[in-house]
Write a protein that holds these residues in place. Structure first.
Motif, mmCIF file in Angstrom:
data_model
loop_
_atom_site.group_PDB
_atom_site.id
_atom_site.type_symbol
_atom_site.label_atom_id
_atom_site.label_comp_id
_atom_site.label_asym_id
_atom_site.label_seq_id
_atom_site.Cartn_x
_atom_site.Cartn_y
_atom_site.Cartn_z
ATOM 1 N N SER A 95 0.830 -1.203 0.000
ATOM 2 C CA SER A 95 0.000 0.000 0.000
ATOM 3 C C SER A 95 0.867 1.257 0.000
ATOM 4 O O SER A 95 0.603 2.212 -0.745
ATOM 5 C CB SER A 95 -0.927 -0.006 1.219
ATOM 6 O OG SER A 95 -1.635 1.200 1.321
ATOM 7 N N ALA A 96 1.907 1.276 0.832
ATOM 8 C CA ALA A 96 2.809 2.441 0.885
ATOM 9 C C ALA A 96 3.512 2.627 -0.452
ATOM 10 O O ALA A 96 3.682 3.763 -0.914
ATOM 11 C CB ALA A 96 3.832 2.265 2.005
ATOM 12 N N VAL A 97 3.913 1.537 -1.077
ATOM 13 C CA VAL A 97 4.566 1.626 -2.387
ATOM 14 C C VAL A 97 3.601 2.255 -3.397
ATOM 15 O O VAL A 97 3.976 3.162 -4.156
ATOM 16 C CB VAL A 97 5.055 0.226 -2.844
ATOM 17 C CG1 VAL A 97 5.463 0.236 -4.314
ATOM 18 C CG2 VAL A 97 6.204 -0.250 -1.955
ATOM 19 N N ARG A 98 2.359 1.799 -3.399
ATOM 20 C CA ARG A 98 1.360 2.368 -4.318
ATOM 21 C C ARG A 98 1.109 3.841 -4.012
ATOM 22 O O ARG A 98 1.004 4.667 -4.920
ATOM 23 C CB ARG A 98 0.050 1.586 -4.225
ATOM 24 C CG ARG A 98 0.128 0.180 -4.787
ATOM 25 C CD ARG A 98 -1.247 -0.476 -4.888
ATOM 26 N NE ARG A 98 -1.991 -0.487 -3.637
ATOM 27 C CZ ARG A 98 -1.928 -1.448 -2.725
ATOM 28 N NH1 ARG A 98 -1.138 -2.496 -2.913
ATOM 29 N NH2 ARG A 98 -2.663 -1.377 -1.620
ATOM 30 N N HIS A 119 3.081 5.935 -2.919
ATOM 31 C CA HIS A 119 4.217 6.722 -3.399
ATOM 32 C C HIS A 119 4.308 6.697 -4.920
ATOM 33 O O HIS A 119 5.296 7.143 -5.497
ATOM 34 C CB HIS A 119 5.521 6.221 -2.768
ATOM 35 C CG HIS A 119 5.684 6.674 -1.345
ATOM 36 N ND1 HIS A 119 5.111 6.023 -0.282
ATOM 37 C CD2 HIS A 119 6.345 7.736 -0.822
ATOM 38 C CE1 HIS A 119 5.417 6.645 0.833
ATOM 39 N NE2 HIS A 119 6.157 7.695 0.543
ATOM 40 N N GLY A 120 3.274 6.149 -5.581
ATOM 41 C CA GLY A 120 3.168 6.217 -7.038
ATOM 42 C C GLY A 120 3.896 5.125 -7.803
ATOM 43 O O GLY A 120 4.233 5.316 -8.962
ATOM 44 N N HIS A 121 4.105 3.978 -7.178
ATOM 45 C CA HIS A 121 4.819 2.893 -7.841
ATOM 46 C C HIS A 121 3.931 1.660 -7.945
ATOM 47 O O HIS A 121 3.145 1.363 -7.046
ATOM 48 C CB HIS A 121 6.099 2.539 -7.088
ATOM 49 C CG HIS A 121 7.000 3.725 -6.910
ATOM 50 N ND1 HIS A 121 7.750 4.239 -7.931
ATOM 51 C CD2 HIS A 121 7.217 4.518 -5.836
ATOM 52 C CE1 HIS A 121 8.422 5.295 -7.495
ATOM 53 N NE2 HIS A 121 8.108 5.490 -6.230
ATOM 54 N N GLY A 122 4.091 0.943 -9.032
ATOM 55 C CA GLY A 122 3.288 -0.249 -9.259
ATOM 56 C C GLY A 122 4.049 -1.543 -9.102
ATOM 57 O O GLY A 122 3.475 -2.613 -9.273
ATOM 58 N N SER A 123 5.327 -1.449 -8.794
ATOM 59 C CA SER A 123 6.146 -2.654 -8.722
ATOM 60 C C SER A 123 7.108 -2.580 -7.542
ATOM 61 O O SER A 123 7.792 -1.570 -7.356
ATOM 62 C CB SER A 123 6.946 -2.807 -10.020
ATOM 63 O OG SER A 123 7.913 -3.823 -9.897
ATOM 64 N N LEU A 124 7.173 -3.667 -6.776
ATOM 65 C CA LEU A 124 8.159 -3.726 -5.694
ATOM 66 C C LEU A 124 9.576 -3.714 -6.260
ATOM 67 O O LEU A 124 10.496 -3.189 -5.630
ATOM 68 C CB LEU A 124 7.948 -4.978 -4.837
ATOM 69 C CG LEU A 124 6.648 -5.060 -4.037
ATOM 70 C CD1 LEU A 124 6.625 -6.344 -3.206
ATOM 71 C CD2 LEU A 124 6.441 -3.856 -3.153
ATOM 72 N N ALA A 125 9.739 -4.282 -7.443
ATOM 73 C CA ALA A 125 11.068 -4.339 -8.060
ATOM 74 C C ALA A 125 11.628 -2.944 -8.335
ATOM 75 O O ALA A 125 12.846 -2.776 -8.438
ATOM 76 C CB ALA A 125 11.012 -5.157 -9.346
ATOM 77 N N ALA A 126 10.759 -1.950 -8.422
ATOM 78 C CA ALA A 126 11.202 -0.576 -8.688
ATOM 79 C C ALA A 126 11.640 0.145 -7.417
ATOM 80 O O ALA A 126 12.046 1.306 -7.470
ATOM 81 C CB ALA A 126 10.075 0.204 -9.362
ATOM 82 N N ILE A 127 11.571 -0.540 -6.267
ATOM 83 C CA ILE A 127 11.853 0.099 -4.984
ATOM 84 C C ILE A 127 13.221 -0.326 -4.467
ATOM 85 O O ILE A 127 13.535 -1.506 -4.373
ATOM 86 C CB ILE A 127 10.776 -0.255 -3.939
ATOM 87 C CG1 ILE A 127 9.382 0.093 -4.467
ATOM 88 C CG2 ILE A 127 11.054 0.445 -2.618
ATOM 89 C CD1 ILE A 127 9.212 1.536 -4.927
ATOM 90 N N ASP A 128 14.040 0.659 -4.156
ATOM 91 C CA ASP A 128 15.361 0.416 -3.578
ATOM 92 C C ASP A 128 15.246 0.085 -2.099
ATOM 93 O O ASP A 128 15.890 -0.839 -1.609
ATOM 94 C CB ASP A 128 16.253 1.642 -3.778
ATOM 95 C CG ASP A 128 17.696 1.396 -3.395
ATOM 96 O OD1 ASP A 128 18.292 0.445 -3.933
ATOM 97 O OD2 ASP A 128 18.216 2.139 -2.541
ATOM 98 N N LEU A 129 14.397 0.852 -1.393
ATOM 99 C CA LEU A 129 14.297 0.684 0.047
ATOM 100 C C LEU A 129 12.941 1.174 0.538
ATOM 101 O O LEU A 129 12.446 2.198 0.074
ATOM 102 C CB LEU A 129 15.397 1.520 0.729
ATOM 103 C CG LEU A 129 15.807 1.171 2.135
ATOM 104 C CD1 LEU A 129 16.556 -0.164 2.160
ATOM 105 C CD2 LEU A 129 16.703 2.253 2.704
#
Length: 169
Positions: A125-128, A130-140
């Motif tokens: 939910s926090a990733v979404r 922050h405007g992202h659709g993929s966990l793979a796009a997240i560094d941390l």
């Protein structure tokens, strides 16, 4: 049950205005840090302010001066704890939680999630948010000391200097 007297209403209004003004003065004297939401300790103090103000307004057993003294005590304790925690690592650790990495390089850290009692869905939910659709796009992703989740995209990680000790921990 619904109405006792106009004098009770008048007392709440008068004491409420004066207590509110007193709280504003105390908070202005103490500075912005008093109502910050930097960690759980700060939240407890903020809730205590609200509870104390409520007691001043509603309880006839608490005089305005007693209530303002209680608010001033909370402000002084907050100032003392924050002043000491900046100067003492021991006190800082006692009153603050450490930020916890819950996702690194697109991978959820299940042991960390269990330790801080948050779910995979809350991280997603926090990733979404922050405007992202993929966990793979997240560094941390980090559970911060105030309970919020910070999310840093891989393309925004830069030199990672904001991570401090998080990267190695």
């Amino acid at each position: 049950m619904f109405f006792d007297s106009w004098s009770d209403i008048g007392r709440v209004i008068l004491v409420g205005v004066l207590a509110y003004a007193g709280l504003v003065v105390l908070l202005r004297i103490s500075g912005n840090r008093t109502l910050s939401k930097m960690n759980s300790f700060d939240l407890v103090v903020t809730v205590a302010f609200g509870s104390t103000l409520s007691s001043i307004l509603i309880s006839k057993d608490v005089s305005l001066l007693e209530g303002l003294a209680a608010l001033a005590l909370l402000v002084l304790l907050q100032l003392a704890i924050t002043w000491t925690s900046v100067r003492s690592r021991f006190v800082s650790k006692a009153v603050k939680t450490a930020p916890t990495v819950v996702l690194r390089d697109g991978q959820l850290l299940h042991d960390a999630l269990k330790r801080v009692r948050i779910t995979e869905d809350e991280v997603r939910s926090a990733v979404r948010q922050h405007g992202h659709g993929s966990l793979a796009a997240i560094d941390l992703a980090v559970l911060e000391t105030d309970g919020s989740l910070s999310v840093v995209a891989t393309d925004k990680a830069g030199d990672r200097s904001a991570y401090g000790q998080l990267r190695s921990g």
